[in-house]
Design an enzyme around this catalytic site. Structure first.
Site, PDB file in Angstrom:
ATOM      1  N   HIS A  28      -5.938   2.642   1.261  1.00 48.90           N
ATOM      2  CA  HIS A  28      -5.118   3.759   1.752  1.00 48.90           C
ATOM      3  C   HIS A  28      -5.703   4.419   3.005  1.00 48.90           C
ATOM      4  CE1 HIS A  28      -3.130   3.060  -1.936  1.00 48.90           C
ATOM      5  NE2 HIS A  28      -3.865   3.829  -2.717  1.00 48.90           N
ATOM      6  N   ASP A  53       0.901  -1.144   0.000  1.00 47.90           N
ATOM      7  CA  ASP A  53       0.000   0.000   0.000  1.00 47.90           C
ATOM      8  C   ASP A  53       0.939   1.192   0.000  1.00 47.90           C
ATOM      9  OD1 ASP A  53      -1.473   2.276   0.859  1.00 47.90           O
ATOM     10  OD2 ASP A  53      -3.072   0.920   1.438  1.00 47.90           O
ATOM     11  N   HIS A  54       1.030   1.886  -1.122  1.00 47.97           N
ATOM     12  CA  HIS A  54       2.120   2.868  -1.223  1.00 47.97           C
ATOM     13  C   HIS A  54       1.966   4.021  -0.239  1.00 47.97           C
ATOM     14  CE1 HIS A  54      -0.613   5.140  -3.881  1.00 47.97           C
ATOM     15  NE2 HIS A  54       0.144   6.181  -3.653  1.00 47.97           N
TER      16      HIS A  54
HETATM   17  C1  BG6 Z   1      -3.722   4.839  -6.305  1.00 45.20           C
HETATM   18  C2  BG6 Z   1      -5.072   4.909  -6.942  1.00 45.20           C
HETATM   19  O1  BG6 Z   1      -3.619   3.720  -5.467  1.00 45.20           O
HETATM   20  O2  BG6 Z   1      -3.493   6.005  -5.531  1.00 45.20           O
HETATM   21  C3  BG6 Z   1      -5.218   6.160  -7.780  1.00 45.20           C
HETATM   22  O3  BG6 Z   1      -5.273   3.773  -7.753  1.00 45.20           O
HETATM   23  C4  BG6 Z   1      -4.876   7.385  -6.968  1.00 45.20           C
HETATM   24  O4  BG6 Z   1      -6.537   6.277  -8.303  1.00 45.20           O
HETATM   25  C5  BG6 Z   1      -3.531   7.202  -6.278  1.00 45.20           C
HETATM   26  O5  BG6 Z   1      -4.842   8.503  -7.835  1.00 45.20           O
HETATM   27  C6  BG6 Z   1      -3.241   8.339  -5.326  1.00 45.20           C
HETATM   28  O6  BG6 Z   1      -1.932   8.227  -4.858  1.00 45.20           O
HETATM   29  P1  BG6 Z   1      -1.129   9.512  -4.398  1.00 45.20           P
HETATM   30  O7  BG6 Z   1       0.173   8.968  -3.911  1.00 45.20           O
HETATM   31  O8  BG6 Z   1      -0.998  10.400  -5.612  1.00 45.20           O
HETATM   32  O9  BG6 Z   1      -1.937  10.156  -3.332  1.00 45.20           O
END
Ligand code: BG6
Length: 512
Positions: free
Chosen positions: A263, A200-201
């Protein structure tokens, strides 16, 4: 290796965390994520001197391209997407250790070729190299890849030693409880849990990690971190962008699956969990699961705990933009939600009676992610006569992005001969204190997986617990179709139903 100048506050920080010799194998090597995030992450880790001396990169994909062409694509990816400019010397070091294997994800012979390639690397350098398999493909081929990693013997490589085979699995991790359970069963048939790194980044973001440090490295928060002092918690993950070219994926996903289930729930878990016994992966993940399990099932009736909506045409950044159903790849009558708001109740001693409000959406007023802890209002009686009865509630807000930092709203005396109060905001900004060249989430996560540190990854039971909460919501929304699907203008802070969710309990969304 060449080093870039470090901000004075970062100088002297240790680089002690070393990974054993590793070959990273990327499945889905010609995909978007590989170009945008993975190759740049490897490049920046290399520039920072954090890759092991014997590091190798193998791209695996369906396209029949040569090693040379893969290296050229990877170089373009660094040029276009890396946070640092491409330096030919730095890139040259990685390029010399980068190769490609073409094959189908369900073709046993392709995995034999891959195994042969890994053996060839080991023979060339004369030592064992742990494989780190990064599955960054569409989810439909997760299972065949996992099975072939098992059948070819690659998954069991060096098991029992420190430098055993590891696997990173990209999102989406299932699309409901049933599919997540099935995927976990497939994984567990091939890998032991300690070999598995579910991404989960958001967990790789600096500010998300800082949340734990703020909570547990400062003595002033923990005594207040409970239902006696906190009135409510608001978590906002708002995006300014629309669905862009990802309509095909998004139509099958929607906001609840794409952002909330993963997230924002990670943010809930880190905000609400009990202090872990140690800073070790299992101790932290045990506490996260415990608090996720304490969340009550959601009320799905009208006026309950959930709201969903879709963006209509509107304005963003001074430009007129189309509504969701006018975007590329979206069915005209689509009922996919691009916004969701949720009210969570956590039934434990710390949080009972403190609502956790979550919202996420595309095409909202601006891109901002924050966790706001709203404390109970001070009794205003002391300052009532001098016009200070409007005392603000103290709010501690972690701004996760952009402009990463922390702020605290305090009531202060307005200078002058009367005692009048005004809320002021005390702020800390990462970029001011530490400089702005912070590593990307994927750098941290790839490094941690190479080292074998699962703290910032999701354990199987975490994913299942979160899906258990949201699967009934998905089923109810699918059955209701357009009924109950609200609209909001692109560029706004979301629909009326999202505001009503809070208003029913006497709350208002904070303007981040
Ligand atoms: C991803 C989603 O996991 O996270 C995207 O699939 C979203 O739809 C993105 O735009 C948002 O990531 P960040 O790091 O830009 O907040």
């Amino acid at each position: 290796m060449a080093d870039t100048p470090r901000h004075p506050f970062l100088q002297g920080l240790s680089k002690h965390r070393g990974a054993p010799p590793t070959v990273v194998v990327i499945f889905g090597a010609s995909g978007d994520l590989t170009a945008r995030k993975l190759i740049p992450a490897v490049y920046n880790l290399s520039v920072d001197g954090l890759l092991p001396a014997d590091f190798h990169l193998v791209g695996f994909g369906r396209k029949a391209i040569s090693d040379e062409n893969f290296r050229a694509l990877a170089k373009d990816a660094v040029r276009e997407f890396s946070r640092r400019e491409l330096n030919p010397d730095d890139w040259g070091r990685i390029a010399a250790r980068t190769t490609y294997v073409a094959g189908d994800y369900d073709e046993p012979a392709a995995f034999v070729r891959l195994a042969a390639q890994l053996t060839a690397i080991e023979q060339r350098i004369g030592r064992e190299v742990q494989p780190l398999f990064y599955i960054s493909t569409p989810p439909s081929v997760f299972a065949p890849i996992l099975r072939h990693l098992g059948a070819s013997g690659l998954a069991g490589k060096y098991l029992g030693q420190d430098h055993h085979a590891k696997v990173i699995i990209e999102k989406p991790f299932g699309r409901d409880l049933g599919s997540a359970l099935e995927l976990n069963t497939t994984i567990r048939g091939v890998f032991a849990e300690h070999q598995v790194y579910r991404i989960d980044h958001y967990l790789g973001k600096e500010t998300v990690q800082d949340l734990l440090v703020q909570r547990f490295a400062n003595a002033i928060f923990e005594p207040l971190w409970n239902r006696n002092f906190i009135d409510s918690v608001q978590i906002t993950v708002a995006e300014e962008g629309g669905v862009g070219s990802r309509g095909g994926y998004y139509e099958q996903s929607g906001c609840l699956r794409d952002m909330i289930q993963n997230h924002t729930m990670q943010l809930v878990a880190l905000t609400a969990m009990e202090p872990p016994g140690s800073y070790a992966a299992e101790a932290i993940r045990d506490e996260k699961v415990k608090v996720l399990k304490a969340i009550q099932p959601l009320s799905l009736v009208a006026g309950g705990d959930v709201a969903r909506a879709q963006y209509a045409a509107g304005m963003t950044g001074g430009k007129a933009v189309a509504g969701y159903v006018e975007e590329e790849g979206i069915a005209p009558g689509s009922t996919t939600e691009t916004y969701a708001a949720i009210r969570l109740s956590i039934n434990n001693w710390r949080w009972q009676g403190v609502p956790f409000y979550l919202r996420s959406g595309k095409r909202m007023a601006r891109r901002v992610s924050e966790i706001a802890i709203n404390f109970k209002r001070p009794p205003g009686t002391l300052f009532a006569e001098s016009g200070g009865f409007d005392l603000a509630a103290n709010t501690l807000a972690f701004q996760l992005q952009p402009d990463e930092g922390l702020s605290l709203v305090l009531n202060t005396k307005i200078p002058g001969l009367e005692t009048r109060t005004q809320p002021v905001k005390m702020s800390f900004r990462y970029s001011t204190t530490f400089g702005s060249n912070t590593p990307e989430a994927y750098e941290r996560l790839v490094l941690d997986a190479m080292i074998g540190d699962g703290t910032l990854f999701i354990r199987g039971d975490e994913a299942e617990t979160s899906w258990k909460l949201y699967t009934p919501v998905l089923a109810a929304w699918a059955a209701a179709g357009a009924e109950g699907l609200d609209r909001y203008a692109a560029g706004s802070w979301g629909p009326a139903s999202g505001d009503a969710l809070l208003a029913r309990h006497g709350h208002l969304w904070r303007q981040p």
